[in-house]
Design a protein around this motif. Sequence first.
Motif, PDB file in Angstrom:
ATOM      1  N   ALA A   1      47.924  44.593  50.333  1.00 35.04           N
ATOM      2  CA  ALA A   1      46.843  43.878  49.654  1.00 35.04           C
ATOM      3  C   ALA A   1      45.807  43.363  50.650  1.00 35.04           C
ATOM      4  O   ALA A   1      44.593  43.447  50.412  1.00 35.04           O
ATOM      5  N   VAL A   2      46.269  42.834  51.773  1.00 34.25           N
ATOM      6  CA  VAL A   2      45.347  42.312  52.786  1.00 34.25           C
ATOM      7  C   VAL A   2      44.524  43.439  53.389  1.00 34.25           C
ATOM      8  O   VAL A   2      43.310  43.303  53.607  1.00 34.25           O
ATOM      9  N   SER A   3      45.158  44.566  53.644  1.00 37.46           N
ATOM     10  CA  SER A   3      44.430  45.710  54.185  1.00 37.46           C
ATOM     11  C   SER A   3      43.317  46.149  53.244  1.00 37.46           C
ATOM     12  O   SER A   3      42.187  46.433  53.667  1.00 37.46           O
ATOM     13  N   GLU A   4      43.619  46.179  51.948  1.00 39.36           N
ATOM     14  CA  GLU A   4      42.606  46.550  50.955  1.00 39.36           C
ATOM     15  C   GLU A   4      41.485  45.521  50.914  1.00 39.36           C
ATOM     16  O   GLU A   4      40.299  45.863  50.821  1.00 39.36           O
ATOM     17  N   ALA A   5      41.844  44.226  50.976  1.00 42.27           N
ATOM     18  CA  ALA A   5      40.831  43.175  50.916  1.00 42.27           C
ATOM     19  C   ALA A   5      39.906  43.227  52.125  1.00 42.27           C
ATOM     20  O   ALA A   5      38.674  43.062  51.997  1.00 42.27           O
ATOM     21  N   VAL A   6      40.459  43.451  53.305  1.00 45.28           N
ATOM     22  CA  VAL A   6      39.636  43.530  54.512  1.00 45.28           C
ATOM     23  C   VAL A   6      38.739  44.759  54.467  1.00 45.28           C
ATOM     24  O   VAL A   6      37.548  44.699  54.825  1.00 45.28           O
ATOM     25  N   THR A   7      39.280  45.874  54.014  1.00 41.66           N
ATOM     26  CA  THR A   7      38.465  47.089  53.886  1.00 41.66           C
ATOM     27  C   THR A   7      37.309  46.865  52.919  1.00 41.66           C
ATOM     28  O   THR A   7      36.161  47.243  53.198  1.00 41.66           O
TER      29      THR A   7
ATOM     30  N   THR B   1      43.748  34.378  53.170  1.00 41.02           N
ATOM     31  CA  THR B   1      42.392  34.414  52.616  1.00 41.02           C
ATOM     32  C   THR B   1      41.546  35.379  53.428  1.00 41.02           C
ATOM     33  O   THR B   1      41.677  35.469  54.649  1.00 41.02           O
ATOM     34  N   VAL B   2      40.698  36.110  52.738  1.00 40.97           N
ATOM     35  CA  VAL B   2      39.730  37.012  53.364  1.00 40.97           C
ATOM     36  C   VAL B   2      38.362  36.625  52.805  1.00 40.97           C
ATOM     37  O   VAL B   2      38.156  36.673  51.587  1.00 40.97           O
ATOM     38  N   ALA B   3      37.457  36.228  53.670  1.00 41.14           N
ATOM     39  CA  ALA B   3      36.146  35.740  53.240  1.00 41.14           C
ATOM     40  C   ALA B   3      35.036  36.508  53.940  1.00 41.14           C
ATOM     41  O   ALA B   3      35.175  36.917  55.101  1.00 41.14           O
ATOM     42  N   ASP B   4      33.932  36.720  53.222  1.00 40.18           N
ATOM     43  CA  ASP B   4      32.727  37.293  53.831  1.00 40.18           C
ATOM     44  C   ASP B   4      31.520  36.644  53.161  1.00 40.18           C
ATOM     45  O   ASP B   4      31.657  35.843  52.245  1.00 40.18           O
ATOM     46  N   ARG B   5      30.320  36.990  53.622  1.00 42.49           N
ATOM     47  CA  ARG B   5      29.111  36.340  53.114  1.00 42.49           C
ATOM     48  C   ARG B   5      28.496  37.058  51.924  1.00 42.49           C
ATOM     49  O   ARG B   5      27.405  36.707  51.480  1.00 42.49           O
ATOM     50  N   GLY B   6      29.167  38.060  51.394  1.00 45.04           N
ATOM     51  CA  GLY B   6      28.645  38.807  50.255  1.00 45.04           C
ATOM     52  C   GLY B   6      28.908  38.116  48.935  1.00 45.04           C
ATOM     53  O   GLY B   6      29.583  37.075  48.869  1.00 45.04           O
ATOM     54  N   PRO B   7      28.421  38.703  47.829  1.00 44.29           N
ATOM     55  CA  PRO B   7      28.567  38.086  46.506  1.00 44.29           C
ATOM     56  C   PRO B   7      29.891  38.379  45.819  1.00 44.29           C
ATOM     57  O   PRO B   7      30.160  37.831  44.749  1.00 44.29           O
ATOM     58  N   GLY B   8      30.709  39.265  46.385  1.00 47.87           N
ATOM     59  CA  GLY B   8      31.964  39.619  45.742  1.00 47.87           C
ATOM     60  C   GLY B   8      31.799  40.755  44.759  1.00 47.87           C
ATOM     61  O   GLY B   8      30.707  41.321  44.604  1.00 47.87           O
ATOM     62  N   PRO B   9      32.871  41.123  44.056  1.00 49.13           N
ATOM     63  CA  PRO B   9      32.822  42.267  43.134  1.00 49.13           C
ATOM     64  C   PRO B   9      31.793  42.042  42.034  1.00 49.13           C
ATOM     65  O   PRO B   9      31.699  40.952  41.477  1.00 49.13           O
ATOM     66  N   ARG B  10      31.055  43.088  41.735  1.00 52.32           N
ATOM     67  CA  ARG B  10      30.059  42.960  40.671  1.00 52.32           C
ATOM     68  C   ARG B  10      30.625  43.358  39.315  1.00 52.32           C
ATOM     69  O   ARG B  10      30.039  43.052  38.282  1.00 52.32           O
ATOM     70  N   HIS B  11      31.760  44.042  39.310  1.00 54.48           N
ATOM     71  CA  HIS B  11      32.341  44.502  38.052  1.00 54.48           C
ATOM     72  C   HIS B  11      33.209  43.404  37.467  1.00 54.48           C
ATOM     73  O   HIS B  11      34.121  42.894  38.124  1.00 54.48           O
ATOM     74  N   PRO B  12      32.982  42.960  36.242  1.00 50.40           N
ATOM     75  CA  PRO B  12      33.737  41.819  35.702  1.00 50.40           C
ATOM     76  C   PRO B  12      35.237  42.053  35.613  1.00 50.40           C
ATOM     77  O   PRO B  12      36.007  41.094  35.690  1.00 50.40           O
TER      78      PRO B  12
ATOM     79  N   THR C   1      35.451  34.706  48.626  1.00 49.78           N
ATOM     80  CA  THR C   1      36.780  34.599  49.231  1.00 49.78           C
ATOM     81  C   THR C   1      37.824  35.103  48.244  1.00 49.78           C
ATOM     82  O   THR C   1      37.793  34.748  47.057  1.00 49.78           O
ATOM     83  N   ILE C   2      38.738  35.923  48.728  1.00 48.47           N
ATOM     84  CA  ILE C   2      39.911  36.311  47.948  1.00 48.47           C
ATOM     85  C   ILE C   2      41.123  35.682  48.616  1.00 48.47           C
ATOM     86  O   ILE C   2      41.256  35.702  49.847  1.00 48.47           O
ATOM     87  N   ARG C   3      41.981  35.062  47.805  1.00 46.31           N
ATOM     88  CA  ARG C   3      43.210  34.450  48.314  1.00 46.31           C
ATOM     89  C   ARG C   3      44.398  35.201  47.739  1.00 46.31           C
ATOM     90  O   ARG C   3      44.504  35.385  46.518  1.00 46.31           O
ATOM     91  N   LEU C   4      45.290  35.628  48.604  1.00 41.05           N
ATOM     92  CA  LEU C   4      46.439  36.452  48.239  1.00 41.05           C
ATOM     93  C   LEU C   4      47.728  35.695  48.582  1.00 41.05           C
ATOM     94  O   LEU C   4      47.852  35.175  49.696  1.00 41.05           O
ATOM     95  N   THR C   5      48.652  35.667  47.644  1.00 43.86           N
ATOM     96  CA  THR C   5      49.907  34.929  47.846  1.00 43.86           C
ATOM     97  C   THR C   5      51.092  35.870  47.681  1.00 43.86           C
ATOM     98  O   THR C   5      51.155  36.666  46.750  1.00 43.86           O
ATOM     99  N   ALA C   6      52.045  35.746  48.613  1.00 45.27           N
ATOM    100  CA  ALA C   6      53.336  36.429  48.509  1.00 45.27           C
ATOM    101  C   ALA C   6      54.416  35.370  48.431  1.00 45.27           C
ATOM    102  O   ALA C   6      54.318  34.316  49.066  1.00 45.27           O
TER     103      ALA C   6
END
Length: 324
Positions: A230-236, A260-271, A313-318
């Motif tokens: 999941a983290v690999s996908e989020a970073v990609t 958590t993986v954070a960047d300065r973008g707006p995030g996914p545009r697809h609801p 930011t996406i937060r992933l929990t295991a």
Amino acid sequence: MRTGAAADHTGYFHEAIRYDSDEHLLAVVVPFLLGGVAAGEPTMVAFGERNAALVRAALPTGCPVTFLTGGDVYARPAGAIRSYRRLLTDHVAAGAGQIRIVGELSRESLGATWDWWARYESAINHAYDEFPLWSMCAYDTRTTPPAVLADVARTHPRTAGPHGRHEANPQYTDPEQFLLENRPAPADPIQQAPPVADLRDASPAEARAAVRAADDGSLPAAEVEHLVLAVSEAVTNAQVHGHPPLRMRVWRGAGRMVVTVADRGPGPRHPYAGLLPVAGGGATGGTSAGLGLWIAHQVCSHVSLHRDPDGFTIRLTAGPPHTG
């Protein structure tokens, strides 16, 4: 052929039950179920143990209502959608003209992880709309937090009540709007401590290595590898669809990890990104972003999506999610 309140409706007929006593709940649920049985419709209950027992006791002996295991059905939102779509597809293929389901989320789902269950309740208005489904989602007003009840009104087009009442919810919000709103998740206590890893502009390989290095052996190996994926996908996704800089942080506690993986973008545009395997899930489109988020929602115990003026930011929990 549709029957009952949904008789003239095409697609998904989605209602909430906001009840304040066992008698209130049964006054709505029992006629709903018996109406389905009388019409020869597949009729199902996905309640926890207590309410399932109440309903069983209230139904006639031998009543052909199917009881699903609510805890298994509602383990994760994306998994619940996948399971229900498979179930609904099978019933339609067998000739069902209408399918009736009444269900409830666990009490734990109404706490710190409600953000992704609120997204579920909104998204299914689209995800199930190709099926002749009439479902009711039960919420106990004595124990459900007010903020959750407010979201229930926004995610359910109607409320069902005793004596055959079916009322429109004026607060109902179209999923395409609701799902793109900022829905901050409550802070996880594990994040009060300094992270065990704090990486800037990490590559997917570096991100995977950081998660594995943070593993103290208190999580099952399979859960660690799910988090690594999941983290690999989020970073990609952040690298391809977001805006730099990228920051990844890892926290570790007894039997759980949070990333958590954070960047300065707006995030996914697809609801529906994350809840359905949609294409174009990233800020600039792209099939991989939609599938990456969907994979994360399949394998993590909680995923939260947060937008603010600083970015996404996406937060992933295991391990067990924070439920307090």
